[in-house]
Design an enzyme around this catalytic site. Structure first.
Site, PDB file in Angstrom:
ATOM      1  N   ASP A   1     103.001   3.382  40.854  1.00 35.20           N
ATOM      2  CA  ASP A   1     102.156   2.214  41.280  1.00 35.20           C
ATOM      3  C   ASP A   1     102.820   1.577  42.427  1.00 35.20           C
ATOM      4  OD1 ASP A   1      99.390   3.075  40.231  1.00 35.20           O
ATOM      5  OD2 ASP A   1     100.933   2.376  37.948  1.00 35.20           O
TER       6      ASP A   1
ATOM      7  N   HIS B   1      96.003   6.766  44.268  1.00 33.67           N
ATOM      8  CA  HIS B   1      96.307   5.750  45.626  1.00 33.67           C
ATOM      9  C   HIS B   1      95.391   4.776  46.272  1.00 33.67           C
ATOM     10  CE1 HIS B   1      99.601   8.978  45.878  1.00 33.67           C
ATOM     11  NE2 HIS B   1      99.699   7.849  44.821  1.00 33.67           N
TER      12      HIS B   1
HETATM   13  P1  IMP Z   1      99.330  11.669  32.407  1.00 34.56           P
HETATM   14  O1  IMP Z   1      99.059  11.837  33.804  1.00 34.56           O
HETATM   15  O2  IMP Z   1      96.798  11.307  32.663  1.00 34.56           O
HETATM   16  O3  IMP Z   1      99.388  12.415  31.374  1.00 34.56           O
HETATM   17  O4  IMP Z   1      99.510  10.553  31.387  1.00 34.56           O
HETATM   18  C1  IMP Z   1     100.875  10.383  31.420  1.00 34.56           C
HETATM   19  C2  IMP Z   1     101.938   9.131  31.613  1.00 34.56           C
HETATM   20  O5  IMP Z   1     101.695   8.930  33.142  1.00 34.56           O
HETATM   21  C3  IMP Z   1     100.882   8.080  30.842  1.00 34.56           C
HETATM   22  O6  IMP Z   1     101.420   6.822  30.560  1.00 34.56           O
HETATM   23  C4  IMP Z   1     100.133   7.612  32.272  1.00 34.56           C
HETATM   24  O7  IMP Z   1      99.717   6.024  32.148  1.00 34.56           O
HETATM   25  C5  IMP Z   1     101.230   8.101  33.051  1.00 34.56           C
HETATM   26  N1  IMP Z   1     100.847   8.021  34.793  1.00 34.56           N
HETATM   27  C6  IMP Z   1      99.978   8.606  35.229  1.00 34.56           C
HETATM   28  N2  IMP Z   1      99.938   8.683  36.430  1.00 34.56           N
HETATM   29  C7  IMP Z   1      99.385   8.017  36.920  1.00 34.56           C
HETATM   30  C8  IMP Z   1     100.043   7.538  38.232  1.00 34.56           C
HETATM   31  O8  IMP Z   1      99.266   7.178  39.079  1.00 34.56           O
HETATM   32  N3  IMP Z   1     100.520   5.918  37.991  1.00 34.56           N
HETATM   33  C9  IMP Z   1     101.051   4.961  36.951  1.00 34.56           C
HETATM   34  N4  IMP Z   1     101.031   5.982  35.874  1.00 34.56           N
HETATM   35  C10 IMP Z   1     100.964   7.411  36.113  1.00 34.56           C
HETATM   36 MG    MG Z   2      98.780   4.103  41.516  1.00 31.76          MG
END
Ligand code: IMP
Ligand code: MG
Length: 332
Positions: free
Chosen positions: A13, A42
């Site tokens: 982000d 994105h």
């Molecule tokens: P997962 O990727 O859904 O398994 O989540 C694992 C960790 O990564 C969690 O803390 C999510 O909030 C974080 N996370 C996954 N994708 C994003 C993203 O695109 N932006 C911010 N945090 C993310």
């Molecule tokens: Mg994002």
């Protein structure tokens, strides 16, 4: 910028979508290659319209840009078609590598049901279970899905031919380096490496073929889900400063903290960053909103950018001063 890798500096982000959409338009990108999976959103703003993209590459605004999904990516079929509709992208512009794997509904169910994942605060899309399935070598691949047939391509070959032909190629990393499975705040991380080298690996681009690694910083840090965040502030404090955000993908509150120079430097080094972008400068210095020239920035804002350059030893070439794709100071 023949071949550039975009990498997020912190916990995702950082505004990669905005930077990518700007570069697509400004540099007339020939190829924009999405890696990772559907967990990452994105965000692209154009003419007041917001696009939160989980699958379609963020370079879609530039109509001549070929949009590719890498062999190492995980494709969510329904979300892919939803975004094709949303972005009104011509199907001939998009290619999915036949070896990309597929994330299925069952993976999301497994993700949401798992107490362990709840402790981490995953996005719930099921990317962890989908990656597990791929590692077990039982995953479905894009080439196994009849609806994807019209889009199948040898993306790896296309990218490498593009590089050979001197085309502008951008490899779109997802999340941030602190969410890397190898280098992040394990176990509070995502299920893959998110660094520049991993982005190349997913796309099938050798390390000697990359010209630039552009690291994207936000003027402050945010994180969604569980895990450490140095100097985290309260939601009230974040709101007061104008730093409070909610996640583009899941709508969850983002936690926030001030910019961390030490971490910024370390992550620039490990990713081999040659250039940097700083987004949301206007959230830290509201008087800089919509500025398009470095000289138009306030003294404090200039000092902050100079401090980032000094501490990271990377030139800050792009500065975000508002949400729209073109709200950028381009110092290149
Ligand atoms: P997962 O990727 O859904 O398994 O989540 C694992 C960790 O990564 C969690 O803390 C999510 O909030 C974080 N996370 C996954 N994708 C994003 C993203 O695109 N932006 C911010 N945090 C993310
Ligand atoms: Mg994002």
């Amino acid at each position: 910028m023949p071949c550039t890798v975009i990498v997020g500096a912190f916990w995702g982000d950082e505004g990669k979508g905005k930077i990518i959409s700007y570069l697509a338009l400004k540099d007339k990108l020939d190829f924009c290659v999405r890696t990772g999976s559907v967990n990452a959103a994105h965000t692209v703003w154009m003419d007041g319209n917001k696009y939160a993209l989980h699958m379609v590459p963020a370079g879609f605004l530039y109509e001549k840009c070929r949009l590719l999904i890498a062999a190492g990516a995980n494709v969510h079929v329904a979300q892919f078609f939803k975004e094709m509709k949303l972005t009104k992208v011509n199907g001939r512009r998009i290619g999915i590598d036949q070896m990309a794997s597929i994330i299925e509904e069952k993976h999301s169910i497994q993700d949401k049901a798992s107490a362990f994942n709840k402790g981490i605060g995953t996005t719930g899309w099921g990317v962890g279970p989908a990656v597990e399935e791929r590692a077990r070598r039982t995953a479905k691949l894009a080439k196994d899905i009849p609806e994807l047939k019209p889009y199948l391509a040898d993306v790896t070959a296309e990218i490498n031919d593009g590089i050979d032909g001197g085309k502008n190629v951008l490899l779109e990393g997802t999340q941030g380096f602190m969410l890397s499975l190898f280098h992040g705040t394990y176990p509070y991380v995502t299920s893959r490496d998110t660094g520049a080298a991993a982005v190349c690996s997913e796309a099938g681009v050798g390390p000697t073929r990359v010209d630039d690694v552009l690291i994207v910083y936000k003027a402050f840090m945010t994180r969604v889900g569980a895990g450490p965040l140095p100097r985290e502030m309260t939601k009230e404090e974040a709101k007061k400063r104008g730093w409070f955000e909610t996640a583009a993908g899941t709508g969850r509150d983002r936690r926030s903290a001030p910019f961390n120079f030490k971490l910024a430097r370390k992550n620039a080094k490990i990713n081999g960053a040659t250039k940097a972008a700083v987004t949301k400068l206007d959230c830290m210095f509201p008087e800089c909103r919509n500025a398009r020239k470095f000289d138009a920035l306030s003294k404090d804002a200039k000092q902050f950018i100079e401090e980032v350059e000094k501490r990271t030893e990377v030139p800050v070439v792009l500065i975000g001063t508002g949400p729209e794709a073109l709200d950028i100071i381009d110092r290149r």
